[in-house]
Scaffold this motif. Sequence first.
Motif, mmCIF file in Angstrom:
data_model
loop_
_atom_site.group_PDB
_atom_site.id
_atom_site.type_symbol
_atom_site.label_atom_id
_atom_site.label_comp_id
_atom_site.label_asym_id
_atom_site.label_seq_id
_atom_site.Cartn_x
_atom_site.Cartn_y
_atom_site.Cartn_z
ATOM 1 N N UNK A 75 0.833 -1.206 0.000
ATOM 2 C CA UNK A 75 0.000 0.000 0.000
ATOM 3 C C UNK A 75 0.865 1.252 0.000
ATOM 4 N N UNK A 76 1.979 1.202 0.746
ATOM 5 C CA UNK A 76 2.911 2.328 0.744
ATOM 6 C C UNK A 76 3.472 2.552 -0.656
ATOM 7 N N UNK A 77 3.824 1.470 -1.346
ATOM 8 C CA UNK A 77 4.361 1.584 -2.708
ATOM 9 C C UNK A 77 3.352 2.252 -3.641
ATOM 10 N N UNK A 78 2.094 1.865 -3.516
ATOM 11 C CA UNK A 78 1.062 2.445 -4.376
ATOM 12 C C UNK A 78 0.882 3.929 -4.089
ATOM 13 N N UNK A 79 0.900 4.305 -2.819
ATOM 14 C CA UNK A 79 0.781 5.723 -2.449
ATOM 15 C C UNK A 79 1.945 6.523 -3.024
ATOM 16 N N UNK A 80 3.154 5.965 -2.960
ATOM 17 C CA UNK A 80 4.330 6.644 -3.523
ATOM 18 C C UNK A 80 4.192 6.816 -5.035
ATOM 19 N N UNK A 81 3.629 5.805 -5.699
ATOM 20 C CA UNK A 81 3.456 5.892 -7.151
ATOM 21 C C UNK A 81 2.468 6.993 -7.529
ATOM 22 N N UNK A 95 -0.984 16.534 -5.043
ATOM 23 C CA UNK A 95 0.204 17.299 -4.658
ATOM 24 C C UNK A 95 1.165 17.426 -5.844
ATOM 25 N N UNK A 96 1.299 16.333 -6.600
ATOM 26 C CA UNK A 96 2.160 16.351 -7.785
ATOM 27 C C UNK A 96 1.587 17.258 -8.868
ATOM 28 N N UNK A 97 0.268 17.256 -8.995
ATOM 29 C CA UNK A 97 -0.388 18.038 -10.055
ATOM 30 C C UNK A 97 -0.192 19.535 -9.883
ATOM 31 N N UNK A 98 -0.061 19.989 -8.636
ATOM 32 C CA UNK A 98 0.130 21.427 -8.416
ATOM 33 C C UNK A 98 1.610 21.798 -8.324
ATOM 34 N N UNK A 99 2.472 20.827 -8.652
ATOM 35 C CA UNK A 99 3.892 21.113 -8.798
ATOM 36 C C UNK A 99 4.720 21.059 -7.542
ATOM 37 N N UNK A 100 4.221 20.394 -6.501
ATOM 38 C CA UNK A 100 4.954 20.347 -5.238
ATOM 39 C C UNK A 100 5.904 19.153 -5.125
ATOM 40 N N UNK A 101 5.924 18.302 -6.168
ATOM 41 C CA UNK A 101 6.810 17.136 -6.133
ATOM 42 C C UNK A 101 7.864 17.295 -7.234
ATOM 43 N N UNK A 102 9.108 17.618 -6.882
ATOM 44 C CA UNK A 102 10.153 17.798 -7.901
ATOM 45 C C UNK A 102 10.479 16.492 -8.607
ATOM 46 N N UNK A 103 11.113 16.621 -9.759
ATOM 47 C CA UNK A 103 11.446 15.453 -10.575
ATOM 48 C C UNK A 103 12.312 14.470 -9.808
ATOM 49 N N UNK A 104 13.271 14.998 -9.046
ATOM 50 C CA UNK A 104 14.165 14.123 -8.277
ATOM 51 C C UNK A 104 13.377 13.286 -7.273
ATOM 52 N N UNK A 105 12.391 13.906 -6.641
ATOM 53 C CA UNK A 105 11.564 13.182 -5.669
ATOM 54 C C UNK A 105 10.718 12.114 -6.366
ATOM 55 N N UNK A 106 10.193 12.445 -7.547
ATOM 56 C CA UNK A 106 9.413 11.474 -8.306
ATOM 57 C C UNK A 106 10.253 10.243 -8.645
ATOM 58 N N UNK A 107 11.497 10.488 -9.061
ATOM 59 C CA UNK A 107 12.389 9.377 -9.393
ATOM 60 C C UNK A 107 12.677 8.524 -8.158
ATOM 61 N N UNK A 108 12.874 9.185 -7.023
ATOM 62 C CA UNK A 108 13.124 8.455 -5.783
ATOM 63 C C UNK A 108 11.904 7.629 -5.384
ATOM 64 N N UNK A 109 10.724 8.222 -5.460
ATOM 65 C CA UNK A 109 9.500 7.508 -5.105
ATOM 66 C C UNK A 109 9.283 6.297 -6.017
ATOM 67 N N UNK A 110 9.533 6.484 -7.307
ATOM 68 C CA UNK A 110 9.356 5.388 -8.254
ATOM 69 C C UNK A 110 10.317 4.241 -7.964
#
Length: 344
Positions: A84-90, A276-291
């Motif tokens: 569930x944590x993995x899905x939330x991160x995605x 949160x991602x849609x309004x631009x609060x998640x930088x690309x680096x964070x997205x890569x880390x979450x993925x």
Amino acid sequence: MSENIIRKQSPLGAIRRLPFPRWTAGVVLLLVIATISHVFGKLFPLVGGVIFALIAGIVIRNSIGIRHVIFEDGVSFTIKRMLKLAIILLGATLSFGKILTIGGQSVLIILAVVLGGIGFTILIGKLLKVDKVLSLLIGVGASICGATAITALKGTINARETQTAYAISTIFLFNLIATFLYPVIGHMLNLNPLQFGIWAGTAIHDTSSVVAVGYLYGNEAGDIATTVKLVRTLFLLPIIIIVPMLFMKNSEQTGKASIKKVFPWFIIGFIIMSLINSIGFVPVEAQEFFTSTAKYIILMVMAGVGLQVNFKKMMNLGVKPFAIGLFASVLVSVISLALIYLLL
């Protein structure tokens, strides 16, 4: 699918005295398997780390075995909580608009899979003279979300433990087969990421395998498969209310459905992260880390799934439940694939 593990007093008492959570040993074991599988997945990309993790778990479980109590809690924790944590991160890697678009493209296919899968599975069960409750459980498991759907429905129709165990074991077996076959069939049919993602999200039973197989096919297919599967999971809510009333004529056979108890709350986390991602609060680096983190957790989950495979128990399922499970699995797959070709 779960298995009773013989608990000995001395190891259990020792665990309670340790200064870390009881699930630590199991999580560490799965982390080791996931790391090795990740390395082999890089060396053999056509197979992928997911398949290596699943096979490793199966081999360990059915050869040397993992029977010690110190691993049980960690395996369960990883499959039930960390997934569930993995899905939330995605969710942080997707825009809310994309989620709405994917959901809109797949909702009719999901509806057809759910209604067709449950209805025809009950029909074939009647023809084979299999208990109606067992057929219903298998149909719901194949059409919505595997063991989760079976467990949720169990309480509303007062199914016996033996019926529930048979249904979960049957669905687990075909979910396992789908994990190996879907990527192969997808490449054979030359399905694009959208087609494969919707197919996996609407036809594979358990969430863990949907997410794993989707990302095994590709990142875009993984995003789509995860989103579609979460939309499909929401269909569990009306099902646990409507199905007992439609198929269980004797009111004494039905129980009360608890929406609060069965609601997949982690979906809310997935949506919040996407907003949160849609309004631009998640930088690309964070997205890569979450993925990357989510994918690693998925490897651990699939290793845990493999550790739950008990071939001896599967051989005792019986021919008729096996036939119904096969029919249900093939049916939802065919319905989904046919509608994908027609609508997309």
